[in-house]
Design a protein around this motif. Structure first.
Motif, PDB file in Angstrom:
ATOM      1  N   GLY A 462       0.820  -1.211   0.000  1.00  0.00           N
ATOM      2  CA  GLY A 462       0.000   0.000   0.000  1.00  0.00           C
ATOM      3  C   GLY A 462       0.854   1.260   0.000  1.00  0.00           C
ATOM      4  N   ILE A 463       1.906   1.240   0.801  1.00  0.00           N
ATOM      5  CA  ILE A 463       2.817   2.395   0.852  1.00  0.00           C
ATOM      6  C   ILE A 463       3.476   2.599  -0.506  1.00  0.00           C
ATOM      7  CG2 ILE A 463       4.978   3.234   1.867  1.00  0.00           C
ATOM      8  CD1 ILE A 463       4.134   1.814   4.471  1.00  0.00           C
ATOM      9  N   SER A 464       3.870   1.511  -1.130  1.00  0.00           N
ATOM     10  CA  SER A 464       4.499   1.600  -2.453  1.00  0.00           C
ATOM     11  C   SER A 464       3.534   2.187  -3.474  1.00  0.00           C
ATOM     12  CB  SER A 464       4.967   0.201  -2.884  1.00  0.00           C
ATOM     13  OG  SER A 464       5.527   0.246  -4.163  1.00  0.00           O
ATOM     14  N   ALA A 465       2.257   1.744  -3.431  1.00  0.00           N
ATOM     15  CA  ALA A 465       1.255   2.273  -4.369  1.00  0.00           C
ATOM     16  C   ALA A 465       1.036   3.762  -4.127  1.00  0.00           C
ATOM     17  CB  ALA A 465      -0.052   1.495  -4.210  1.00  0.00           C
ATOM     18  N   PHE A 466       0.974   4.158  -2.847  1.00  0.00           N
ATOM     19  CA  PHE A 466       0.774   5.573  -2.507  1.00  0.00           C
ATOM     20  C   PHE A 466       1.939   6.423  -3.031  1.00  0.00           C
ATOM     21  CE2 PHE A 466       1.463   9.060   0.595  1.00  0.00           C
ATOM     22  CZ  PHE A 466       0.298   9.784   0.354  1.00  0.00           C
ATOM     23  N   GLU A 467       3.155   5.929  -2.824  1.00  0.00           N
ATOM     24  CA  GLU A 467       4.332   6.690  -3.259  1.00  0.00           C
ATOM     25  C   GLU A 467       4.423   6.798  -4.780  1.00  0.00           C
ATOM     26  OE1 GLU A 467       7.249   5.677   0.558  1.00  0.00           O
ATOM     27  OE2 GLU A 467       7.457   4.546  -1.320  1.00  0.00           O
ATOM     28  N   SER A 468       3.848   5.799  -5.474  1.00  0.00           N
ATOM     29  CA  SER A 468       3.868   5.859  -6.942  1.00  0.00           C
ATOM     30  C   SER A 468       2.686   6.638  -7.508  1.00  0.00           C
ATOM     31  CB  SER A 468       3.891   4.437  -7.517  1.00  0.00           C
ATOM     32  OG  SER A 468       2.664   3.785  -7.212  1.00  0.00           O
ATOM     33  N   GLY A 469       1.778   7.101  -6.633  1.00  0.00           N
ATOM     34  CA  GLY A 469       0.650   7.922  -7.067  1.00  0.00           C
ATOM     35  C   GLY A 469      -0.605   7.151  -7.394  1.00  0.00           C
ATOM     36  N   ASP A 470      -0.585   5.817  -7.218  1.00  0.00           N
ATOM     37  CA  ASP A 470      -1.776   5.012  -7.500  1.00  0.00           C
ATOM     38  C   ASP A 470      -2.624   4.955  -6.233  1.00  0.00           C
ATOM     39  OD1 ASP A 470      -3.682   3.248  -8.293  1.00  0.00           O
ATOM     40  OD2 ASP A 470      -2.284   1.748  -9.105  1.00  0.00           O
ATOM     41  N   LEU A 471      -3.408   6.015  -5.995  1.00  0.00           N
ATOM     42  CA  LEU A 471      -4.133   6.145  -4.726  1.00  0.00           C
ATOM     43  C   LEU A 471      -5.236   5.104  -4.579  1.00  0.00           C
ATOM     44  CD1 LEU A 471      -4.387  10.055  -4.447  1.00  0.00           C
ATOM     45  CD2 LEU A 471      -2.569   8.513  -3.674  1.00  0.00           C
ATOM     46  N   ASN A 472      -5.914   4.764  -5.662  1.00  0.00           N
ATOM     47  CA  ASN A 472      -6.993   3.763  -5.559  1.00  0.00           C
ATOM     48  C   ASN A 472      -6.428   2.400  -5.141  1.00  0.00           C
ATOM     49  OD1 ASN A 472      -9.079   5.518  -6.267  1.00  0.00           O
ATOM     50  ND2 ASN A 472      -8.748   5.187  -8.463  1.00  0.00           N
ATOM     51  N   ALA A 473      -5.291   2.045  -5.731  1.00  0.00           N
ATOM     52  CA  ALA A 473      -4.668   0.767  -5.360  1.00  0.00           C
ATOM     53  C   ALA A 473      -4.216   0.792  -3.906  1.00  0.00           C
ATOM     54  CB  ALA A 473      -3.469   0.487  -6.277  1.00  0.00           C
ATOM     55  N   ALA A 474      -3.705   1.942  -3.466  1.00  0.00           N
ATOM     56  CA  ALA A 474      -3.259   2.070  -2.070  1.00  0.00           C
ATOM     57  C   ALA A 474      -4.437   1.878  -1.120  1.00  0.00           C
ATOM     58  CB  ALA A 474      -2.604   3.434  -1.854  1.00  0.00           C
ATOM     59  N   VAL A 475      -5.567   2.533  -1.419  1.00  0.00           N
ATOM     60  CA  VAL A 475      -6.749   2.404  -0.554  1.00  0.00           C
ATOM     61  C   VAL A 475      -7.200   0.943  -0.489  1.00  0.00           C
ATOM     62  CG1 VAL A 475      -9.224   2.905  -0.444  1.00  0.00           C
ATOM     63  CG2 VAL A 475      -7.594   4.755  -0.864  1.00  0.00           C
ATOM     64  N   LYS A 476      -7.280   0.302  -1.636  1.00  0.00           N
ATOM     65  CA  LYS A 476      -7.739  -1.088  -1.677  1.00  0.00           C
ATOM     66  C   LYS A 476      -6.826  -1.998  -0.859  1.00  0.00           C
ATOM     67  CE  LYS A 476      -9.091  -4.643  -5.019  1.00  0.00           C
ATOM     68  NZ  LYS A 476      -9.127  -5.006  -6.457  1.00  0.00           N
ATOM     69  N   THR A 477      -5.528  -1.752  -0.982  1.00  0.00           N
ATOM     70  CA  THR A 477      -4.563  -2.596  -0.263  1.00  0.00           C
ATOM     71  C   THR A 477      -4.644  -2.378   1.242  1.00  0.00           C
ATOM     72  OG1 THR A 477      -3.096  -2.404  -2.170  1.00  0.00           O
ATOM     73  CG2 THR A 477      -2.136  -3.270  -0.151  1.00  0.00           C
ATOM     74  N   PHE A 478      -4.739  -1.100   1.671  1.00  0.00           N
ATOM     75  CA  PHE A 478      -4.838  -0.828   3.116  1.00  0.00           C
ATOM     76  C   PHE A 478      -6.146  -1.385   3.683  1.00  0.00           C
ATOM     77  CE2 PHE A 478      -1.879   2.950   2.336  1.00  0.00           C
ATOM     78  CZ  PHE A 478      -0.775   2.263   2.817  1.00  0.00           C
ATOM     79  N   GLN A 479      -7.227  -1.304   2.904  1.00  0.00           N
ATOM     80  CA  GLN A 479      -8.509  -1.847   3.380  1.00  0.00           C
ATOM     81  C   GLN A 479      -8.414  -3.361   3.573  1.00  0.00           C
ATOM     82  OE1 GLN A 479     -11.014  -0.397   0.213  1.00  0.00           O
ATOM     83  NE2 GLN A 479     -11.773   1.339   1.439  1.00  0.00           N
ATOM     84  N   GLU A 480      -7.742  -4.030   2.636  1.00  0.00           N
ATOM     85  CA  GLU A 480      -7.585  -5.492   2.772  1.00  0.00           C
ATOM     86  C   GLU A 480      -6.737  -5.822   4.007  1.00  0.00           C
ATOM     87  OE1 GLU A 480      -5.878  -7.394  -0.624  1.00  0.00           O
ATOM     88  OE2 GLU A 480      -5.906  -9.389   0.318  1.00  0.00           O
ATOM     89  N   ALA A 481      -5.665  -5.061   4.222  1.00  0.00           N
ATOM     90  CA  ALA A 481      -4.808  -5.313   5.390  1.00  0.00           C
ATOM     91  C   ALA A 481      -5.591  -5.110   6.683  1.00  0.00           C
ATOM     92  CB  ALA A 481      -3.594  -4.399   5.350  1.00  0.00           C
ATOM     93  N   LEU A 482      -6.438  -4.067   6.716  1.00  0.00           N
ATOM     94  CA  LEU A 482      -7.213  -3.785   7.932  1.00  0.00           C
ATOM     95  C   LEU A 482      -8.274  -4.839   8.206  1.00  0.00           C
ATOM     96  CD1 LEU A 482      -7.514   0.094   7.611  1.00  0.00           C
ATOM     97  CD2 LEU A 482      -6.524  -1.155   9.555  1.00  0.00           C
ATOM     98  N   SER A 483      -8.642  -5.611   7.200  1.00  0.00           N
ATOM     99  CA  SER A 483      -9.594  -6.697   7.450  1.00  0.00           C
ATOM    100  C   SER A 483      -8.958  -7.756   8.360  1.00  0.00           C
ATOM    101  CB  SER A 483     -10.033  -7.329   6.131  1.00  0.00           C
ATOM    102  OG  SER A 483      -8.961  -8.055   5.532  1.00  0.00           O
TER     103      SER A 483
END
Length: 547
Positions: A462-483
Motif C-alpha cells: 500500500g505504501i508503495s502504491a501511494f508513493e507511486s501515485g496510485d491512490l486507488n490501489a493504495a486504498v484497496k490494499t490498506f482496506q484489505e490489510a485492515l480486514s
C-alpha cells in the motif's frame, strides 16, 4: 643451574600440596587414575562418578586440577560440568580443568572448546603421558600464577600491571600474556589500550585471538560495520572459531542486518551444535525475523541441551510452545496437528520441571489455550483461560502474564476483554517504556502470525502504491490489510492519509470523509505512548477541519 633455579624447579615438581578431583563414571578408570596421580606425588585426591557430584565437590572444596571425563553416562557430561563451573565461578583461574575422553568427534571437541578447558587427555592414558602433560600444565600454572591470582581476586588493574612486568621476562608465554592483557583492558573498559594490543600483534602477524579481540573492541566502540568486516576475515581464516561467529552476528544485528546475523548464527550452530547459549541466540534472532521454522528448531534444540545445563530456563519451553503454537495456527494437516501436540507436551512439562516457577506455569496454561484454539478446540481453550482468570487476581499477576492473557483473549475472540486488560496494565506501569511498547504492539497486531505477516506485506504494498501515485490501489490494499488487523494504528492512519489526498481532488465526497472518521474512531483509545500518537492527533485535526 643456579640454587634459586634448582629450588624453583623442585617446587614446580613437588605436587604434594596439590588437590585433585577425578570425575569418571567407570570405577576402574577412577582407581587407575588415582594410582597414577599418587605416583606423581599429589597429596590429596578425590574421585566422583558423575557431574552432579563433581559440581557439589567444587562448591565446597577448591582443587588445583579437575580431571573430568567428557562422557559421564546419564546426567551431566564433562561439557556441562565445565560450563557450570565457569558460570558459577567455582573454578579459579589458578586451577586447571583437563577434559579426559575416549571420544574425539568434531562435535565433542567443538562443544568442549566453547568453555576453554586448560587441556585434553585422550584415553587410554599411561603414567608417562600423564606425567608429561601435568608437568607442562603445572609449569605454566606456576609461571602465570601471580596474574591469575589477581584475576581471581578481581584486582584487574594489578593483574594488568603484572602482565606488563612479566611480558619481557617470560618470552615463552608472551602470547598468553598479551591476550590476557587485552582481555583485561577490555574488562576494565579501557578499549583504546585493548585495541592497541590487538593491532600491534596483528601488525606483525595474523593471530586469531588478536583479531577476535579487535572485533570485540570495535563492537564496544559501536563501530559495527568495521567489526563485522574484521570478524568476517577471521571466520574465513579460522572457520572453527565459534566465538568469531557469535561476535559477528552481534555486530551484524547491531548494524541493522538481522537476516545476515541469523545466517551467521545458523552456520555456527551447524558447526558446533551443542552450545546452548548460541542455540538460544539463534532462536531469539529467528523469532525477531519471523522465521518460525528456524526459531522452533532452535528453541527445540535449546530445550534439549538445557536438560543438564546450568542455563536451563522455563522461558525456553514457553518460547518453543509459542513458536509451535504459531506454526499450528489454522493448520489442520498432519504437520499442523503434530506441531500442536508437541507444543502441548512442551508446555505441560513446565510445571513438572520448574515446580517453583509459578508465573511461567500460568503463562504455559495460556499458551496451551491458544494451541487448542488454533486447532479449533474452542471449549478446551475457554476452560484453560477460565482456569487462570478465576483463580488468580490479575493485580497480582506479573506484567508478562497479563500480556500472555491478553494475547490469548484476542486469539479466542474476546477482543474487548483483552483490550480492557491491556489498558489497565498500561495504567499500572505508565513509566515502563518497554512494557508500553509491548502493549502497543499487541493492540496493533493481536492476530495470528500468518495474518500478521500478510498484513505487513499488504502494508508495504500500500505504501508503495501511494508513493507511486496510485491512490486507488493504495486504498484497496490498506482496506484489505485492515480486514486482518482492524485496530492497527499505522494501517488506519495510512488509509486516512490516502483518503485525505483523494479529498483534495474530490472535496465533496462524503463517503471518503466518513471512512476517515471510522479509521480514527478505531484508534480512539490509542495510548499517548504509542509512536503513532502524534501522527494520529495531526490527522485527526485535518479530518475535523473538513467536517
Amino acid at each position: 643451574m643456579t640454587a634459586l633455579a634448582k629450588t624453583k624447579a623442585r617446587s614446580e615438581n613437588d605436587f604434594s600440596k596439590f588437590r585433585a578431583l577425578i570425575v569418571d563414571d567407570f570405577e576402574n578408570f577412577r582407581l587407575s587414575m588415582r594410582q597414577m596421580l599418587w605416583g606423581l606425588g599429589l597429596g590429596h585426591i578425590d574421585a566422583v562418578s558423575n557431574g552432579a557430584a563433581a559440581i557439589q565437590n567444587c562448591t565446597y572444596d577448591q582443587y588445583d586440577i579437575v580431571l573430568c571425563d567428557y562422557n559421564l553416562g546419564t546426567g551431566k557430561s564433562g561439557q556441562h560440568v565445565l560450563e557450570e563451573l565457569r558460570h558459577r565461578k567455582l573454578l579459579r583461574r589458578t586451577s586447571l580443568f583437563v577434559m579426559v575422553t575416549a571420544e574425539t568427534s568434531k562435535e565433542m571437541v567443538m562443544g568442549a572448546r566453547e568453555y576453554h578447558p586448560d587441556g585434553y587427555l585422550t584415553k587410554p592414558i599411561n603414567q608417562a603421558a600423564l606425567s608429561q602433560r601435568l608437568h607442562a600444565l603445572f609449569h605454566q600454572r606456576s609461571v602465570l600464577y601471580p596474574i591469575n591470582r589477581e584475576i581471581d581476586l578481581e584486582n584487574l588493574p594489578k593483574a594488568i600491571s603484572l602482565c606488563t612486568q612479566l611480558l619481557p621476562q617470560q618470552p615463552r608465554y608472551k602470547t598468553w600474556i598479551l591476550k590476557t592483557m587485552s582481555d583485561l583492558y577490555y574488562q576494565v573498559g579501557d578499549y583504546s589500550h585493548a585495541r592497541k594490543v590487538c593491532e600491534d600483534v596483528l601488525a606483525s602477524r595474523e593471530i586469531a585471538w588478536a583479531r577476535l579481540g579487535l572485533g570485540r573492541v570495535q563492537i564496544a566502540e559501536r563501530r559495527y560495520q568495521e567489526a563485522a568486516h574484521t570478524l568476517q576475515i577471521l571466520v574465513e581464516h579460522q572457520p572453527d572459531l565459534m566465538e568469531a561467529y557469535d561476535l559477528q552476528a552481534q555486530a551484524l544485528a547491531a548494524a541493522g542486518k538481522p537476516a545476515a546475523a541469523q545466517r551467521t548464527l545458523e552456520t555456527a550452530a551447524k558447526l558446533s551444535p551443542n552450545a546452548i547459549l548460541r542455540q538460544r541466540n539463534l532462536a531469539i534472532m529467528a523469532t525477531e525475523n519471523q522465521d518460525l521454522d528456524v526459531a522452533s528448531a532452535a528453541w527445540r534444540k535449546t530445550v534439549h541441551l538445557g536438560m543438564h545445563s546450568i542455563h536451563d530456563d522455563p522461558e525456553h519451553y514457553l518460547n518453543l510452545g509459542r513458536s509451535l503454537s504459531e506454526l499450528s495456527d489454522d493448520d489442520h494437516s498432519e504437520e499442523g496437528q503434530a506441531h500442536a501436540e508437541e507444543a502441548l507436551r512442551t508446555l505441560q512439562a513446565v510445571k513438572k520441571r520448574f515446580p517453583d516457577a509459578e508465573e511461567e506455569h500460568r503463562q504455559s496454561i495460556l499458551v496451551q489455550s491458544r494451541v487448542h484454539a488454533s486447532q479449533g478446540r474452542a471449549k478446551e481453550a475457554e476452560q484453560l483461560v477460565e482456569c487462570i482468570v478465576t483463580r488468580v487476581d490479575e493485580a497480582s499477576m506479573a506484567p508478562e502474564t497479563v500480556l500472555e492473557l491478553a494475547r490469548t483473549l484476542f486469539a479466542i475472540d474476546h477482543r474487548n476483554e483483552a483490550e480492557k486488560r491491556l489498558y489497565t496494565l498500561s495504567q499500572r506501569f505508565p513509566d515502563d517504556k518497554e512494557l508500553q511498547r509491548s502493549i502497543g504492539s499487541l493492540l496493533d497486531e493481536p492476530v495470528s502470525f500468518r495474518k500478521r505477516v500478510k498484513a505487513r506485506r499488504l502494508n508495504r504494498q500500500g505504501i508503495s502504491a501511494f508513493e507511486s501515485g496510485d491512490l486507488n490501489a493504495a486504498v484497496k490494499t490498506f482496506q484489505e490489510a485492515l480486514s486482518f488487523v482492524p485496530k492497527h494504528a499505522a494501517l488506519n492512519l495510512n488509509l486516512v492519509q490516502v483518503r485525505l489526498k483523494q479529498l483534495e481532488a474530490q472535496p465533496q465526497d462524503q463517503s471518503m470523509l466518513d471512512e476517515c472518521k471510522r479509521s480514527l474512531e478505531n484508534l480512539r483509545n490509542l495510548s499517548p505512548n504509542n509512536q503513532q500518537y502524534r501522527r494520529y492527533q495531526s490527522l485527526q485535526r485535518k479530518v475535523e477541519s473538513l467536517s
